[in-house]
Design a protein around this motif. Structure first.
Motif, short mmCIF file in Angstrom:
data_model
loop_
_atom_site.label_atom_id
_atom_site.label_comp_id
_atom_site.label_asym_id
_atom_site.label_seq_id
_atom_site.Cartn_x
_atom_site.Cartn_y
_atom_site.Cartn_z
N MET A 1 3.22 4.49 8.33
CA MET A 1 2.27 3.51 8.25
C MET A 1 1.16 3.88 9.50
SD MET A 1 2.84 -0.66 8.58
CE MET A 1 2.73 -1.08 6.97
N ALA A 2 -0.15 3.48 9.49
CA ALA A 2 -1.12 3.58 10.47
C ALA A 2 -0.81 2.88 11.74
CB ALA A 2 -2.61 3.43 10.00
N LEU A 3 -0.40 1.62 11.55
CA LEU A 3 0.12 0.74 12.52
C LEU A 3 1.04 1.50 13.55
CD1 LEU A 3 -0.19 -1.86 14.21
CD2 LEU A 3 1.02 -2.88 13.06
N ARG A 4 2.14 2.11 12.91
CA ARG A 4 3.23 2.65 13.51
C ARG A 4 2.73 3.84 14.41
NH1 ARG A 4 6.73 2.80 8.90
NH2 ARG A 4 7.44 0.39 8.60
N THR A 5 2.00 4.75 13.73
CA THR A 5 1.05 5.75 14.37
C THR A 5 0.23 5.37 15.51
OG1 THR A 5 1.01 6.95 12.22
CG2 THR A 5 -0.23 7.68 13.81
N LEU A 6 -0.30 4.18 15.39
CA LEU A 6 -1.05 3.76 16.47
C LEU A 6 -0.53 3.37 17.48
CD1 LEU A 6 -4.09 2.86 17.70
CD2 LEU A 6 -3.55 0.73 16.33
N MET A 7 0.68 2.70 17.45
CA MET A 7 1.58 1.98 18.61
C MET A 7 2.36 3.19 19.19
SD MET A 7 1.05 -1.07 18.48
CE MET A 7 2.34 -1.66 19.21
N ALA A 8 2.54 4.30 18.49
CA ALA A 8 3.28 5.24 18.88
C ALA A 8 2.06 6.20 19.73
CB ALA A 8 3.96 6.15 17.96
N GLY A 9 0.92 5.82 19.78
CA GLY A 9 -0.05 6.73 20.42
C GLY A 9 -0.54 7.97 19.88
N LYS A 10 -0.15 8.03 18.47
CA LYS A 10 -0.70 9.34 17.94
C LYS A 10 -1.94 9.25 17.00
CE LYS A 10 4.36 10.31 17.20
NZ LYS A 10 5.36 10.43 16.38
N SER A 11 -2.68 8.25 17.01
CA SER A 11 -3.81 8.16 16.06
C SER A 11 -4.97 8.50 17.04
CB SER A 11 -3.77 6.39 15.87
OG SER A 11 -5.11 6.37 14.97
N ILE B 1 -4.33 5.94 1.98
CA ILE B 1 -3.21 6.63 2.68
C ILE B 1 -3.48 8.06 2.89
CG2 ILE B 1 -0.87 7.53 2.05
CD1 ILE B 1 -0.56 5.03 0.17
N GLN B 2 -4.22 8.99 2.25
CA GLN B 2 -4.41 10.01 2.46
C GLN B 2 -5.36 10.42 3.52
OE1 GLN B 2 -5.05 8.54 -0.35
NE2 GLN B 2 -6.97 9.07 -1.29
N ALA B 3 -6.12 9.34 4.15
CA ALA B 3 -6.76 9.26 5.31
C ALA B 3 -6.29 8.66 6.37
CB ALA B 3 -8.23 8.39 4.84
N GLY B 4 -4.80 8.48 6.43
CA GLY B 4 -4.21 7.90 7.36
C GLY B 4 -3.89 6.42 7.52
N GLY B 5 -4.11 5.63 6.50
CA GLY B 5 -4.12 4.20 6.45
C GLY B 5 -2.77 4.04 5.96
N GLY B 6 -2.44 2.54 6.01
CA GLY B 6 -1.27 1.99 5.78
C GLY B 6 -0.79 2.25 4.48
N GLU B 7 0.46 1.98 4.21
CA GLU B 7 1.16 2.32 2.80
C GLU B 7 1.22 0.79 2.26
OE1 GLU B 7 4.44 4.71 2.23
OE2 GLU B 7 3.66 6.26 3.84
N PRO B 8 1.06 0.59 1.20
CA PRO B 8 1.40 -0.62 0.59
C PRO B 8 3.04 -1.21 0.82
CG PRO B 8 0.32 0.40 -1.09
CD PRO B 8 0.68 1.46 0.10
N PRO B 9 3.50 -2.47 1.02
CA PRO B 9 4.65 -2.92 1.16
C PRO B 9 5.54 -2.36 0.01
CG PRO B 9 3.19 -4.60 1.58
CD PRO B 9 2.41 -3.51 1.24
N ASP C 1 2.51 -9.01 -4.69
CA ASP C 1 2.25 -9.13 -5.98
C ASP C 1 2.25 -10.24 -6.76
OD1 ASP C 1 1.35 -6.58 -5.19
OD2 ASP C 1 3.13 -5.39 -6.16
N ASN C 2 3.53 -10.62 -6.93
CA ASN C 2 3.85 -11.99 -7.70
C ASN C 2 3.05 -13.33 -7.20
OD1 ASN C 2 5.11 -13.37 -9.82
ND2 ASN C 2 6.61 -14.16 -8.27
N HIS C 3 2.95 -13.46 -5.79
CA HIS C 3 2.17 -14.57 -5.39
C HIS C 3 0.58 -14.36 -5.60
CE1 HIS C 3 1.55 -18.30 -2.94
NE2 HIS C 3 0.79 -17.56 -2.46
N PHE C 4 0.21 -13.26 -4.99
CA PHE C 4 -1.19 -13.02 -5.20
C PHE C 4 -1.77 -12.32 -6.45
CE2 PHE C 4 -0.33 -13.39 -0.72
CZ PHE C 4 -1.24 -14.38 -0.32
#
Length: 121
Positions: free
Chosen positions: A1-11, A97-105, A114-117
């Motif tokens: 996930m991009a957020l994890r990458t960002l938090m790890a300082g790898k982005s 995802i292929q550009a480094g974005g986050g993956e769907p939950p 998916d069910n709610h929205f």
């Protein structure tokens, strides 16, 4: 996930420009307020041509107004700089995802969203 990458300082995609780096630096450590330096003479020494009280109030007003302007600038830098940084994280997570974005939950969270929205992320 991009957020994890960002938090790890790898982005490499989240970089602050030089102006924002300067603004963020200024926002993190506010400058001391301007001080009213002593005059080399007494405020009342120019009376009756210039009132000592008027002279003192006039000088104090400039310092007070400078302090107020600096505080407003500091608040604006914190608000807008923080908004830029926060939204940079969002924009990166919205990338494909292929550009480094986050993956769907996945799993029950993905199903609940998916069910709610009614959306497939």
């Amino acid at each position: 996930m991009a957020l994890r990458t960002l938090m790890a300082g790898k982005s490499p995609s989240l970089r602050l420009g030089p102006r924002l780096q300067l603004a963020a630096s200024a926002a993190s450590r506010p400058s001391p307020p301007p001080l009213l330096p002593d005059l080399p003479y007494d405020y009342g020494s120019r009376q009756p041509a210039i009132s000592g009280e008027i002279m003192q109030l006039h000088r104090q007003a400039y310092v007070a107004n400078s302090n107020e302007a600096l505080e407003q600038l500091h608040d604006a830098i914190k608000f807008n700089g923080g908004g830029h940084v926060n939204h940079s994280i969002v924009w990166n997570n919205l990338a494909p995802i292929q550009a480094g974005g986050g993956e769907p939950p996945k799993g029950s969270l993905g199903w609940a969203i998916d069910n709610h929205f009614g959306l497939a992320l």
